[in-house]
Scaffold this active site. Structure first.
Site, PDB file in Angstrom:
ATOM      1  CB  SER A  49       5.480  -4.223  -2.714  1.00 26.21           C
ATOM      2  OG  SER A  49       4.879  -4.457  -1.798  1.00 26.21           O
TER       3      SER A  49
ATOM      4  N   GLY B  15       1.008  -0.893   0.033  1.00 27.00           N
ATOM      5  CA  GLY B  15       0.025  -0.058  -0.203  1.00 27.00           C
ATOM      6  C   GLY B  15       0.609   1.237   0.114  1.00 27.00           C
ATOM      7  CG  LEU B  16      -0.626   4.955  -1.593  1.00 27.02           C
ATOM      8  CD1 LEU B  16      -2.057   5.981  -1.547  1.00 27.02           C
ATOM      9  CD2 LEU B  16      -0.347   4.799  -2.422  1.00 27.02           C
ATOM     10  CB  SER B  17       3.850   5.878   1.486  1.00 28.37           C
ATOM     11  OG  SER B  17       4.959   7.415   3.295  1.00 28.37           O
ATOM     12  N   GLY B  18       2.281   5.588   4.607  1.00 32.27           N
ATOM     13  CA  GLY B  18       0.891   6.299   5.238  1.00 32.27           C
ATOM     14  C   GLY B  18      -0.679   4.959   5.202  1.00 32.27           C
ATOM     15  CB  SER B  19      -1.571   3.005   3.008  1.00 32.01           C
ATOM     16  OG  SER B  19      -0.604   2.161   2.735  1.00 32.01           O
ATOM     17  N   GLY B  20      -0.896   2.344   6.148  1.00 27.32           N
ATOM     18  CA  GLY B  20      -1.035   1.712   7.968  1.00 27.32           C
ATOM     19  C   GLY B  20      -0.222   0.598   7.707  1.00 27.32           C
ATOM     20  CE  LYS B  21       3.909  -0.033   2.988  1.00 24.63           C
ATOM     21  NZ  LYS B  21       3.063   1.418   3.154  1.00 24.63           N
TER      22      LYS B  21
END
Ligand SMILES: Nc1ncnc2c1ncn2[C@@H]1O[C@H](COP(=O)(O)OS(=O)(=O)O)[C@@H](OP(=O)(O)O)[C@H]1O
Ligand SMILES: Nc1ncnc2c1ncn2[C@@H]1O[C@H](COP(=O)(O)OP(=O)(O)O)[C@@H](O)[C@H]1O
Length: 289
Positions: free
Chosen positions: A193, A119-125
């Site tokens: 990714s 997921g995008l940066s900041g998406s909570g990964k």
């Protein structure tokens, strides 16, 4: 909202196990006294026994003879097995060990696999990775997190954010994750990714079913509003070039095993997201040997 493919979906309500954001402590693993290792002795964890076939005397080294052709070129066979060329590595041989993945899984009472969070940066990964690892730990399951940011502090410190570097970053993490899964561990890889091709290549490294893709489906506006590191602000100001979602692409998965949909007004808590993944693992037999 959390959607799980091939497993029941979860809505946002808190569950008993994760009441008020807290994880209920489940019984921890007990360690047993280990007997001296010798032929016929067994050792185990949680009463689990190693397969008898694993416990024969271990030969220090197979007798290996590499015959040389023309005085310098290694022959194609060692003890009847063929030497191989893999990429730039020539004349290499795969060594089998007497303790294999099944033995390690029996010891740990779980199945090794890779949870790949994209997921995008900041998406909570990283938030999900951490909550998931914690939830698994309290259930007595062994996991390990490979976080993009962290891996770039060491193994991948020579890589930047050009497409080739990101591809190599993902390839290396995919290979390391495969080793963790082979160790019987639930490996949680948490990386942007951004390219589908790179993620699919990691999936192809693992046996069918053992690569579980989790898509953090958070729109750019949500991630940008969070901006915990201030990177979006810098990217918008042109101070970071090639930032994912701003001036670099992100290709969302088309068919991830688990989809975690986050919107401004509808966002599962970290423990609810973790619970969805744990449910998937449970329902698909990964939390038992
Ligand atoms: N140009 C650019 N694009 C995206 N992200 C950037 C960039 N530069 C630095 N960062 C920081 O690096 C973290 C992402 O590393 P990853 O290894 O996960 O990225 S990738 O998978 O190789 O694309 C990412 O961490 P997360 O915010 O946790 O995703 C960022 O903090
Ligand atoms: N489910 C959630 N609900 C609300 N805020 C969240 C949630 N997950 C993550 N956050 C917040 O969003 C920000 C980015 O999360 P993070 O896990 O660092 O994302 P990533 O690793 O994808 O960059 C953090 O400030 C985190 O506290």
């Amino acid at each position: 909202m959390v959607a799980v493919r091939a497993a029941r979906s979860l809505n946002c309500g808190a569950s008993q196990k994760f009441e008020s954001g807290k994880l209920t402590l489940l019984p921890k693993v007990d360690f047993v006294a280990l007997p001296a290792i010798g032929t016929g002795s067994k050792l185990g964890l949680n009463g689990c026994r190693l397969r008898a076939s694993s416990l024969g005397p271990i030969k220090a080294m197979e007798e290996s003879t590499v015959s040389l052709e023309n005085g310098c070129t290694p022959a194609a066979l060692v003890n009847g097995k063929s030497l191989q060329q893999i990429g730039k590595s020539t004349n290499i041989l795969w060594h089998k060990c007497q303790v294999d993945k099944v033995d390690r899984q029996e010891l740990l009472q779980q199945k090794g696999c890779v949870i790949w969070i994209t997921g995008l940066s900041g998406s909570g990964k990283s938030t999900l990775a951490s909550a998931l690892s914690r939830g698994l730990h309290f259930r007595g399951n062994l996991s390990y997190i490979l976080d993009g940011d962290n891996v770039r502090h060491g193994l991948n410190s020579n890589l930047g954010f050009k497409a080739e570097d990101r591809a190599e970053n993902i390839r290396r993490v995919g290979e390391v994750a495969k080793l963790f899964a082979d160790a019987g561990i639930i490996c949680i890889a948490s990386l942007i990714s951004p390219y589908r091709k790179d993620r699919d290549a990691c999936r192809a490294l693992l046996p069918e079913g053992d690569f579980i893709e989790v898509f953090m489906d958070a729109p750019l506006q949500v991630c940008e509003a969070r901006d915990p590191k201030g990177l979006y602000k810098l990217a918008r100001a042109g101070k970071i070039k090639g930032f994912t979602g701003i001036d670099d692409p992100y290709e969302p998965p088309l068919n991830s095993e688990i989809l975690i949909r986050q919107r401004e007004d509808q966002c599962a808590s970290p423990s609810e997201m973790a619970e969805a993944v744990i449910n998937y693992l449970e329902e698909n037999g990964y939390l038992q040997a």
